[in-house]
Design a protein around this motif. Structure first.
Motif, PDB file in Angstrom:
ATOM      1  N   LEU A 202       1.340  -1.040  -0.411  1.00 15.37           N
ATOM      2  CA  LEU A 202       0.149   0.249   0.295  1.00 15.37           C
ATOM      3  C   LEU A 202       1.231   1.090   0.161  1.00 15.37           C
ATOM      4  CD1 LEU A 202      -2.579  -1.009   2.834  1.00 15.37           C
ATOM      5  CD2 LEU A 202      -3.014  -1.025   0.156  1.00 15.37           C
TER       6      LEU A 202
ATOM      7  N   ASP B  28      -1.750   4.028   3.107  1.00 12.92           N
ATOM      8  CA  ASP B  28      -2.689   3.278   4.032  1.00 12.92           C
ATOM      9  C   ASP B  28      -2.360   3.921   5.167  1.00 12.92           C
ATOM     10  OD1 ASP B  28       0.558   3.603   5.146  1.00 12.92           O
ATOM     11  OD2 ASP B  28       0.533   1.429   5.714  1.00 12.92           O
TER      12      ASP B  28
ATOM     13  N   CYS C 282      -8.459  -5.582   1.015  1.00  7.02           N
ATOM     14  CA  CYS C 282      -8.042  -4.913   1.612  1.00  7.02           C
ATOM     15  C   CYS C 282      -8.917  -3.821   2.332  1.00  7.02           C
ATOM     16  CB  CYS C 282      -6.944  -3.999   1.037  1.00  7.02           C
ATOM     17  SG  CYS C 282      -8.041  -2.836  -0.383  1.00  7.02           S
ATOM     18  N   ARG C 283      -9.116  -3.292   2.910  1.00  9.75           N
ATOM     19  CA  ARG C 283     -10.094  -2.315   3.718  1.00  9.75           C
ATOM     20  C   ARG C 283      -9.524  -0.522   3.290  1.00  9.75           C
ATOM     21  NH1 ARG C 283     -13.157  -5.723   7.885  1.00  9.75           N
ATOM     22  NH2 ARG C 283     -12.142  -7.156   8.720  1.00  9.75           N
TER      23      ARG C 283
ATOM     24  N   PHE D 284      -5.972   3.137   3.178  1.00  8.68           N
ATOM     25  CA  PHE D 284      -6.618   1.883   3.013  1.00  8.68           C
ATOM     26  C   PHE D 284      -5.502   1.502   3.629  1.00  8.68           C
ATOM     27  CE2 PHE D 284      -7.217   3.917  -1.078  1.00  8.68           C
ATOM     28  CZ  PHE D 284      -7.948   3.044  -1.519  1.00  8.68           C
ATOM     29  N   THR D 285      -5.977  -0.833   4.197  1.00  8.14           N
ATOM     30  CA  THR D 285      -5.571  -0.980   5.770  1.00  8.14           C
ATOM     31  C   THR D 285      -5.192  -2.459   4.845  1.00  8.14           C
ATOM     32  OG1 THR D 285      -6.886  -1.038   7.020  1.00  8.14           O
ATOM     33  CG2 THR D 285      -5.111   0.910   7.480  1.00  8.14           C
ATOM     34  N   ASP D 286      -4.532  -3.107   6.003  1.00 10.00           N
ATOM     35  CA  ASP D 286      -4.900  -4.814   5.618  1.00 10.00           C
ATOM     36  C   ASP D 286      -5.284  -4.916   4.256  1.00 10.00           C
ATOM     37  OD1 ASP D 286      -5.499  -4.983   8.704  1.00 10.00           O
ATOM     38  OD2 ASP D 286      -7.415  -4.751   8.468  1.00 10.00           O
ATOM     39  N   PRO D 287      -3.742  -4.973   3.464  1.00 15.94           N
ATOM     40  CA  PRO D 287      -4.290  -5.452   1.969  1.00 15.94           C
ATOM     41  C   PRO D 287      -3.109  -7.580   2.213  1.00 15.94           C
ATOM     42  CG  PRO D 287      -1.546  -4.397   2.574  1.00 15.94           C
ATOM     43  CD  PRO D 287      -2.437  -3.937   4.035  1.00 15.94           C
ATOM     44  N   SER D 288      -3.432  -7.845   1.319  1.00 14.24           N
ATOM     45  CA  SER D 288      -3.635  -9.679   1.483  1.00 14.24           C
ATOM     46  C   SER D 288      -2.145  -9.640   0.357  1.00 14.24           C
ATOM     47  CB  SER D 288      -4.612 -10.543   0.638  1.00 14.24           C
ATOM     48  OG  SER D 288      -5.048  -9.911  -0.507  1.00 14.24           O
TER      49      SER D 288
ATOM     50  N   LEU E 235      -3.298  -9.255  -2.704  1.00 17.65           N
ATOM     51  CA  LEU E 235      -3.705  -7.804  -3.499  1.00 17.65           C
ATOM     52  C   LEU E 235      -2.909  -6.559  -4.657  1.00 17.65           C
ATOM     53  CD1 LEU E 235      -5.627  -5.142  -3.025  1.00 17.65           C
ATOM     54  CD2 LEU E 235      -4.052  -4.535  -1.850  1.00 17.65           C
TER      55      LEU E 235
END
Length: 210
Positions: free
Chosen positions: A145, A149, A167-168, A194-198, A201
């Motif tokens: 990100l 992020d 992602c969130r 944006f947060t928590d990328p797989s 992603l």
């Protein structure tokens, strides 16, 4: 012999205009308005019907305005002006609407994968837009990100589309989980990040400047 009151000039008073006639200044304004509507419409390549549809009036009424036969209200004049991309003052003053300034030019960029330029030293972030672009930015994020992020806000708008993974996104306090195929579009003036990328992603982020 009794003399009449002295007018001070010795000249005879101008006769009053016939009842029901249009004062010269109003007639001139009507002529200017009629010519302006016709000129601006033709310059914009619009038909009578197109202007009428945009303004919410009939094509016959637009034709009457161009011939000087119509006497529009302030509201109707505003609607006609909006339909033509002008202002009432421009139409009444006989001036031509000024076109918005064009964006600065720059060479086109064609970037077939995987020959994309890595951005900001991040291994998984690639810039898609051409160097020198000022009003549009596009990035491809791959499990990284980068500075996206960090909570931020800036002029313009932002659009993100998840091509793979998840992602969130947080926009103005609202948080949503984005999965493959999901997208979001928001005013970039709202704080967002944006947060928590797989690990898989892959997300396209497009930004526009005002």
């Amino acid at each position: 012999m009794r003399r009449g009151p002295d007018t001070g000039s010795g000249a005879e008073a101008a006769p009053a205009p016939p009842k029901g006639s249009t004062p010269p200044d109003r007639a001139d304004t009507g002529d200017v308005l009629a010519a302006s509507v016709a000129r601006v419409r033709r310059a914009a390549g619009l038909t009578l019907s197109a202007v009428a549809t945009r303004a919410g009036v009939s094509p016959a009424y637009v034709s009457q305005m161009e011939s000087g036969a119509a006497n529009p209200t302030v509201r109707t004049l505003g609607q006609i002006a909006d339909a033509l991309g002008a202002t009432p003052a421009e139409l009444l003053g006989g001036t031509t609407p000024v076109a918005p300034a064009a964006a600065p030019g720059f060479p086109p960029r064609f970037a077939p994968a995987p020959l994309l330029a890595q951005a900001d030293g991040h291994r998984g972030i690639f810039d898609l837009t051409a160097p020198g672009a000022t009003r549009l930015g596009a990035r491809l994020l791959h499990a990284d990100l980068g500075d996206h992020d960090h909570p931020t806000a800036h002029p313009g708008e932002e659009f993100a589309h998840v091509l793979a993974g998840s992602c969130r996104v947080s926009v103005g306090g609202a948080v949503r989980l984005l999965r493959r195929g999901d997208s979001c579009h928001f005013a970039a003036t709202d704080e967002h990040h944006f947060t928590d990328p797989s690990d898989d992603l892959l997300m396209l982020v497009v930004l526009t400047e005002e």
